[in-house]
Design an enzyme around this catalytic site. Sequence first.
Site, PDB file in Angstrom:
ATOM      1  CB  CYS A   2      -0.842   0.038   1.088  1.00 13.28           C
ATOM      2  SG  CYS A   2      -1.916  -1.464   1.538  1.00 13.28           S
ATOM      3  NE  ARG A  27       4.183   2.031  -1.650  1.00 12.40           N
ATOM      4  CZ  ARG A  27       5.368   1.462  -1.311  1.00 12.40           C
ATOM      5  NH1 ARG A  27       6.214   1.710  -2.151  1.00 12.40           N
ATOM      6  NH2 ARG A  27       5.533   0.250  -0.594  1.00 12.40           N
ATOM      7  CD1 TRP A  74      -2.723  -4.852  -4.675  1.00 15.07           C
ATOM      8  CD2 TRP A  74      -1.583  -5.836  -3.478  1.00 15.07           C
ATOM      9  NE1 TRP A  74      -2.615  -5.826  -5.444  1.00 15.07           N
ATOM     10  CE2 TRP A  74      -1.845  -6.824  -4.537  1.00 15.07           C
ATOM     11  CE3 TRP A  74      -0.964  -6.380  -2.212  1.00 15.07           C
ATOM     12  CZ2 TRP A  74      -1.350  -7.981  -4.425  1.00 15.07           C
ATOM     13  CZ3 TRP A  74      -0.462  -7.721  -2.371  1.00 15.07           C
ATOM     14  CH2 TRP A  74      -0.739  -8.468  -3.415  1.00 15.07           C
ATOM     15  CG  ASN A 100       3.038  -0.751   2.703  1.00 13.27           C
ATOM     16  OD1 ASN A 100       2.532  -1.807   2.379  1.00 13.27           O
ATOM     17  ND2 ASN A 100       3.919  -0.353   2.594  1.00 13.27           N
ATOM     18  N   GLY A 101       1.602  -3.139   4.997  1.00 15.46           N
ATOM     19  CA  GLY A 101       2.156  -4.161   5.680  1.00 15.46           C
ATOM     20  C   GLY A 101       1.125  -5.341   5.953  1.00 15.46           C
ATOM     21  CD  GLU A 487       9.721  -8.902 -18.785  1.00 13.49           C
ATOM     22  OE1 GLU A 487       9.658  -9.767 -17.824  1.00 13.49           O
ATOM     23  OE2 GLU A 487       9.518  -7.878 -18.504  1.00 13.49           O
ATOM     24  CE  LYS A 491       6.269  -6.542 -18.237  1.00 10.71           C
ATOM     25  NZ  LYS A 491       7.157  -6.559 -17.560  1.00 10.71           N
ATOM     26  CD  GLU A 494       3.084  -7.001 -15.595  1.00  9.98           C
ATOM     27  OE1 GLU A 494       4.195  -6.798 -16.234  1.00  9.98           O
ATOM     28  OE2 GLU A 494       2.870  -6.978 -14.471  1.00  9.98           O
ATOM     29  CG  HIS A 510       9.161 -31.883 -25.441  1.00 13.86           C
ATOM     30  ND1 HIS A 510       9.208 -33.419 -25.509  1.00 13.86           N
ATOM     31  CD2 HIS A 510      10.082 -31.247 -25.971  1.00 13.86           C
ATOM     32  CE1 HIS A 510      10.389 -33.505 -26.235  1.00 13.86           C
ATOM     33  NE2 HIS A 510      10.854 -32.353 -26.406  1.00 13.86           N
ATOM     34  CE  LYS A 609       7.518  -0.341 -11.180  1.00 13.85           C
ATOM     35  NZ  LYS A 609       7.482  -1.261 -12.260  1.00 13.85           N
TER      36      LYS A 609
END
Length: 614
Positions: A2, A27, A74, A100-101, A487, A491, A494, A510, A609
């Site tokens: 957060c 955040r 968040w 935050n936590g 990657e 991208k 997300e 396979h 983030k």
Amino acid sequence: MCGIVGYIGDKQAYKIVIDGLKRLEYRGYDSSGIALFDSRLSVCKTKGKVEGLVNKAEKEISLDGNVGIGHTRWATHGEPNDVNAHPIISNNKSLVIVHNGIIENYATIKDELISKGYIFKSDTDTEVLVNLIEYVQLTEKVKLGKAVQLALTQVVGAYAIAVFDKKKPDEIVVARLGSPLAIGIGENEMFIGSDVTPFLNFTRKVIYLEEGQVGVLRNHKETKFYNVENDSIISPTIENLKLELSEIEKGGFDHFMLKEINEQPKAIIDTLRGRLKLNQGIIKLSGIDNNINAFTSANKITIIGCGTSWHAGLVGEYIFEHISRIPVEVEYASEFRYRNPIINQNDIVIAISQSGETADTLAAMKLAKERGAFVFGICNVVGSSITRLSHSGSYTHAGPEIGVASTKAFTTQITVLYLMALKIAKSKGVISKSVFNKYLGELNLIPKKIEIALNLNDKIEKIAEAIKDSKNCLYLGRGFNFPVALEGALKLKEISYIHAEGYPAAEMKHGPIALIDENMPTVVIATSKGHYEKVVSNIREIQSRKGKIIAIVTEGDKDVKEIADHYIEVPETIEPLTPLLTTIPLQLLSYHIAVKLGKNVDQPRNLAKSVTVE
Ligand code: M6R
């Protein structure tokens, strides 16, 4: 994770807190809230973003007051709704907190408080914390700062908090353990932020609160800091900020992500500045220079990270093994921390992180240190927790990355890994002077070549239009470009919410080949250096099952261009550096697809983030 903001001083707190929250929205943006004190306490909070909070606050509460705290969330405990939003008020309605936590032992503390008559309205661990502080304050008859310190000794978990008491609104108490907290020092005023961006336009003086510290902030000179564990007074270091406001604004681009993609040539130049000495044929990296023996005698390097940083680590594995001839393992930090990893003397652990605050990476680093490893951090955010926890390290100098999708952090992380590998190889004597100089020269050309790749934007946007309605997408690459395929897929998923998978090209037969049909586009990295013929065969296998091909090829390519449905040409370079070029079109492709689908590119759903919780 957060974002928390606070202000105490002579100015109107409302605008400072709201502007600060907008800067910290990266955040988390599940809910937001603000508490202000004028002659009385006003609290406003809402599900969703700060924009919604502004509409609500301007209708519902007094915006006056020189003390305020704010929060952008968040969600971890409890669904994102108005009740679970912060700030949260204690039972006697005197204390108000933002957090935050995660308080891991909140259930035990909650039961104890319930047994003492406390009532809880939200599902949050934060409501437990603020009531614990209230309980300590009342039963021990102590001031708020002392109550916070005592309460935190009972807490297990991570926190960055700002709390004030409406009965004594001339101070805000802050504390941190595991989550970041920066304090800006102005003239007769104090600012609080999860990072420095909320107060960047007010002051350059900052204190980064250390782990396990409490601060009692007052709008005059009586601010005090002490340790949670033993109550001893401490004098924190005041640092001078170098970051400019323009660096955290969009600068004419529609989105931070697009700005950050386009910043990559500069980000790499900044990362190389003062380190790549082409004329002298040397690399200066003080983090390595000062510990060169640890690296030259390393038996094994373990690279840890999460998400995109883990992908950079995978590229690093190829680079280190190819250039420095040191065995490398790459681990998700979240797995490493719960394994029983074998760390031998002389082993090195490299932790990679853009934010420097990722909880899993921090925990993995702590474990590696406990087991005796030398821990080297590659990090973008100056002064972040990971930089403090490392024995040594190198910054990436990418500048602030605001878009949730990591772009320039990835390419600058690879740049640092490449510099490290070359430098170590030279010290170990496993690279010839001519190859070393050639590799340095090629690196020096990369920013210009990225600019050429960025100029393909319009073509990539057209390809995005052609594939934007696909439900699935496959990304294939080999060798150095296998991590780039991973990657590229990350991208896409997300920010566009299209399901995408990255695979080593040869693995396709396979299993994943079963997915191929005319509706399934496959993005193939088919550069001239790196098993080109084999990748061409993979492309033909896909086409014979009617799959559509988007190929990333090297300028001058003939074979793949002829058979691919779409192709994107990037400049030629040596194989270890190809990821720095092949990544660019994949970033742009995801960006344009997400924009065309109307998605929130910079703040994709459910994400934040940096992930400062497990
Ligand atoms: O700040 P970090 O580099 O430690 O963050 C790691 C991941 O959370 C991050 O790379 C994430 O995967 C990005 N959203 C990817 O674009």
